[in-house]
Write an enzyme that holds these catalytic residues in place. Structure first.
Site, PDB file in Angstrom:
ATOM      1  N   CYS A 166      47.474  31.653  29.231  1.00 42.51           N
ATOM      2  CA  CYS A 166      46.550  30.845  30.013  1.00 42.51           C
ATOM      3  C   CYS A 166      45.945  29.726  29.172  1.00 42.51           C
ATOM      4  O   CYS A 166      45.739  28.618  29.663  1.00 42.51           O
ATOM      5  CB  CYS A 166      45.459  31.732  30.609  1.00 42.51           C
ATOM      6  N   GLU A 219      43.890  32.435  35.925  1.00 44.04           N
ATOM      7  CA  GLU A 219      43.786  31.044  35.466  1.00 44.04           C
ATOM      8  C   GLU A 219      45.014  30.238  35.871  1.00 44.04           C
ATOM      9  O   GLU A 219      44.888  29.087  36.300  1.00 44.04           O
ATOM     10  CB  GLU A 219      43.619  30.997  33.939  1.00 44.04           C
ATOM     11  N   HIS A 228      48.482  35.247  36.334  1.00 45.31           N
ATOM     12  CA  HIS A 228      47.112  35.443  35.868  1.00 45.31           C
ATOM     13  C   HIS A 228      46.189  34.545  36.688  1.00 45.31           C
ATOM     14  O   HIS A 228      46.608  33.497  37.193  1.00 45.31           O
ATOM     15  CB  HIS A 228      46.985  35.079  34.395  1.00 45.31           C
ATOM     16  N   CYS A 247      43.823  34.413  27.944  1.00 50.02           N
ATOM     17  CA  CYS A 247      44.864  34.947  27.065  1.00 50.02           C
ATOM     18  C   CYS A 247      45.674  33.774  26.489  1.00 50.02           C
ATOM     19  O   CYS A 247      45.498  32.622  26.911  1.00 50.02           O
ATOM     20  CB  CYS A 247      45.773  35.898  27.847  1.00 50.02           C
TER      21      CYS A 247
END
Length: 159
Positions: free
Chosen positions: A89, A58, A56, A86
């Site tokens: 993260c 992040e 992801h 999410c």
């Protein structure tokens, strides 16, 4: 410390996310790690292109920032993300000890585009045996040995 107005960094992240999609490099997410108003790391979503469910934006940005700082802690840094983080993260944000997170889109906006994390939030509240992926504990007594070794290790770095 972050820049006084997070909008500039958020707009840069949004532009980066759009470019990520248009070039076929990954999903519509990007994140910047900022220290004293300067971007020290950036990440874009690479889940499908890297075949890595943890890639992801992040996470990618946090990893890059930690490498740049040569530290697992990002005290004094902020994260500027194109979307509300999410659960995965969010965990990384707390473990990295970022000072603040600025985000643009909400998790509801992401769900409308096909990125729905609600089932994960629900799973976090469910007892381990009742989760969609059942979790069963075994060997708890034996599992104490690594913790004992850690507590006995004099050169450990606390985190």
């Amino acid at each position: 410390m972050s820049s006084p107005d997070p909008s500039t960094h958020l707009q840069d992240a949004i532009d980066l996310a759009v470019e990520n999609v248009k070039t076929g490099r990954g999903g519509p997410f990007a994140a910047l790690v900022v220290q004293d108003g300067t971007v020290i790391a950036q990440g874009t979503n690479r889940v499908t292109t890297a075949s890595d469910p943890t890639a992801h934006a992040e996470i990618v940005a946090i990893r890059q920032a930690c490498d740049a700082q040569d530290d697992f802690r990002l005290d004094g840094c902020t994260l500027h993300a194109t979307c509300e983080p999410c659960p995965m993260c969010l965990g990384a944000i707390y473990w990295a000890r970022l000072d603040q997170v600025y985000y643009a889109a909400t998790r509801e906006d992401a769900a409308a585009a096909g990125f729905d994390d609600d089932h994960i939030y629900e799973e976090l509240c469910a007892p381990p045996p009742d989760r969609r992926v059942p979790m069963t504990q075994h060997l708890r007594d034996a599992a104490q040995r690594p913790f004992e070794a850690w507590l006995d290790y004099e050169d450990r770095v606390e985190y």
